[in-house]
Scaffold this active site. Structure first.
Site, PDB file in Angstrom:
ATOM      1  N   HIS A   1       0.828  -1.204   0.000  1.00 21.18           N
ATOM      2  CA  HIS A   1       0.000   0.000   0.000  1.00 21.18           C
ATOM      3  C   HIS A   1       0.864   1.256   0.000  1.00 21.18           C
ATOM      4  O   HIS A   1       1.842   1.338   0.737  1.00 21.18           O
ATOM      5  CB  HIS A   1      -0.888   0.022   1.250  1.00 21.18           C
TER       6      HIS A   1
ATOM      7  N   TYR B   1      -9.852   4.341   7.457  1.00 18.39           N
ATOM      8  CA  TYR B   1     -10.118   4.677   8.861  1.00 18.39           C
ATOM      9  C   TYR B   1     -11.297   5.642   8.841  1.00 18.39           C
ATOM     10  O   TYR B   1     -11.193   6.716   8.231  1.00 18.39           O
ATOM     11  CB  TYR B   1      -8.913   5.389   9.494  1.00 18.39           C
TER      12      TYR B   1
ATOM     13  N   PRO C   1      -4.564  -0.572  18.893  1.00 20.06           N
ATOM     14  CA  PRO C   1      -4.204  -0.975  17.524  1.00 20.06           C
ATOM     15  C   PRO C   1      -4.414   0.104  16.462  1.00 20.06           C
ATOM     16  O   PRO C   1      -4.059  -0.109  15.305  1.00 20.06           O
ATOM     17  CB  PRO C   1      -5.109  -2.185  17.262  1.00 20.06           C
TER      18      PRO C   1
ATOM     19  N   LYS D   1       1.000  -0.461  15.459  1.00 21.98           N
ATOM     20  CA  LYS D   1       2.415  -0.414  15.830  1.00 21.98           C
ATOM     21  C   LYS D   1       2.957  -1.658  16.536  1.00 21.98           C
ATOM     22  O   LYS D   1       4.171  -1.838  16.617  1.00 21.98           O
ATOM     23  CB  LYS D   1       2.680   0.808  16.733  1.00 21.98           C
TER      24      LYS D   1
ATOM     25  N   TYR E   1       3.342   6.767  10.366  1.00 19.00           N
ATOM     26  CA  TYR E   1       2.542   5.590  10.004  1.00 19.00           C
ATOM     27  C   TYR E   1       3.401   4.554   9.273  1.00 19.00           C
ATOM     28  O   TYR E   1       3.355   3.362   9.581  1.00 19.00           O
ATOM     29  CB  TYR E   1       1.343   6.014   9.143  1.00 19.00           C
TER      30      TYR E   1
END
Ligand code: RFL
Ligand code: PHB
Length: 389
Positions: free
Chosen positions: A72, A200, A290, A294, A382
């Site tokens: 991604h 998200y 979560p 990480k 991220y």
């Protein structure tokens, strides 16, 4: 029985530590209280940071991930009825890989066994001794007999509920802890992804996350109460909430639910991550919600630092890297904690929130999806901060 490094736990931390040590010519033995079948099918994390996927490839355990993983370049944030894309590749030149933690586990177990490594599954009554001195020991039961393993170092890689952290005197540790007033219902559904990359979703009914494991397997999460019972979440209710929270931006295809469970949300760090010759790594030393994905990545980062420090000890007689292990790891751990907390508070609503908080969250979501400076900072965290080893 004797080895150089005794490792408790065959999760990502323990297996990768053993693999990295083997590559440096250092022997280890892993003790795992579950069966091989159990650890290879336990569904958990799914997102691998750029440096961590590079590590898997560079150390010879990334071939299947390169074929089956999903690469991604960025992530979608859904709010206000629209999708907003953050392109990590353009912002920081990195991406992330979706590849189930249990697949990483299978690859590492297969590799350790092929390289002649020792993993003792279904051990019980594991206890650790004399790790303040130079001759630590691990006692356990295996195949009906009592065993004592003598070693030079112990890798405490036995997760949040393991025995290593509680074996350190409580007065020697400081714990930093935060619980959140919500949890996640997670499902694995046999249905095709509505979008190539993760979504998200911020919604007044609560957070939801769309992720995946393969082109035919979707993984979805919806925010629930912290003490919720999965019995309160029949399939129809889960789909109803998912459609309401994500469906405004992408149509979700329903499919049979292969797995269903509730995850609690907690931030926890213990300092220091070392006591004598016992080194805590991964979830045994820290956990986080979560939302930032990480956990597995931090476990791999800790053991990269630890393997290097142990290698320098045996090769060059250096103990300075071992002495700095905890401080080196904690600098990165705290940044990942900060990021996971930040992502969590950005997306979740709880009973203490009022209309002001919702406006504030929406303003921040608008900011992090429109300001290049904010997007770059998000992308950097991220896709994974560098590991100092
Ligand atoms: P693990 O994986 O818990 O492994 C510890 C191992 O030790 C064994 N053990 C013992 N063995 C012998 N004797 C004892 N007394 C023992 N006690 C325990 C256990 O059986 C186990 O095999 O810890 P490790 O290696 O530190 O790895 C940590 C990761 O597993 C964890 O951080 C992640 O799964 C967290 N996480 C995520 N991390 C990510 O990087 N990306 C994600 O997308 C992500 N998503 C998640 C997650 C965790 C989740 N749950 C279920 C907590 C999503 C979820 C839902
Ligand atoms: C997952 O794929 O399970 C996953 C991905 C991203 C997260 C959490 C979980 O933030």
């Amino acid at each position: 029985m004797r080895t150089q490094v005794g490792i408790v736990g065959a999760g990502p931390a323990g297996l990768m530590l053993s693999h990295l040590l083997h590559r440096a010519g250092i022997e280890s033995v892993i003790l795992e209280n579950r069966s091989r079948d159990y650890i290879e099918s336990r569904i958990r994390a799914g997102l691998i940071e750029q440096w961590a996927s590079d590590l898997l490839v560079e150390t010879g355990v990334g071939t299947r991930m390169q074929h089956e993983g999903m690469f991604h370049n960025g992530v979608y944030f859904a709010f206000g009825g629209a999708l907003h894309y953050i392109n990590f590749r353009e912002l920081v030149g990195k991406g992330v890989t979706i590849y189930g933690q249990q697949e990483v586990i299978k690859d590492l177990v297969a590799r350790r066994l092929a390289d002649g490594g020792t993993i003792l599954f279904e051990t019980s009554d594991v206890s650790i001794h004399d790790f303040v001195g130079r001759a630590p020991k691990i006692r356990f039961r295996h195949e009906g007999g009592d065993v004592e393993l003598a070693c030079d170092f112990i890798g405490g890689c036995d997760g949040f509920h393991g025995i290593c952290r509680p074996s350190i005197p409580a007065t020697a540790l400081t714990a930093y802890d935060r619980e959140y007033p919500f949890g996640w219902v997670g499902i694995l559904s046999e249905s095709p992804p509505p979008e190539h990359e993760l979504i998200y979703a911020y919604h007044e009914r609560g957070f939801a996350l769309y992720t995946m494991r393969s082109p035919t397997l979707s993984r979805l999460y919806v925010q629930c109460a912290p003490d919720d019972d999965i019995e309160n979440w029949p399939d129809a209710r889960i789909w109803h909430e998912l459609h309401a929270r994500i469906g405004g931006t992408r149509k979700l295809a329903e499919g049979p639910m292969l797995q269903k469970g509730i995850t609690a949300m907690r931030s926890f760090v213990v300092e220091p991550m070392q006591y004598g010759r016992l080194f805590l790594a991964g979830d045994s030393a820290h956990i986080q919600p979560p939302t930032g994905a990480k956990g597995m990545n931090l476990a791999l980062a800790d053991v990269s630092v630890l393997a290097r420090a142990i290698t320098e000890f045996y090769r060059n007689g250096r103990s300075d890297l071992l002495e700095r292990y905890s401080a080196t790891c904690l600098r990165r751990v705290w940044k990942a904690q900060r990021f996971s907390w930040w992502m969590t508070q950005l997306f979740h609503l709880d009973a203490t929130h009022n209309a002001f908080d919702r406006k504030r969250q929406l303003a921040e979501l608008d900011y992090v999806t429109s300001s290049e400076a904010a997007m770059r900072s998000l992308a950097e965290n991220y896709a994974g901060l560098p590991v100092e080893i």
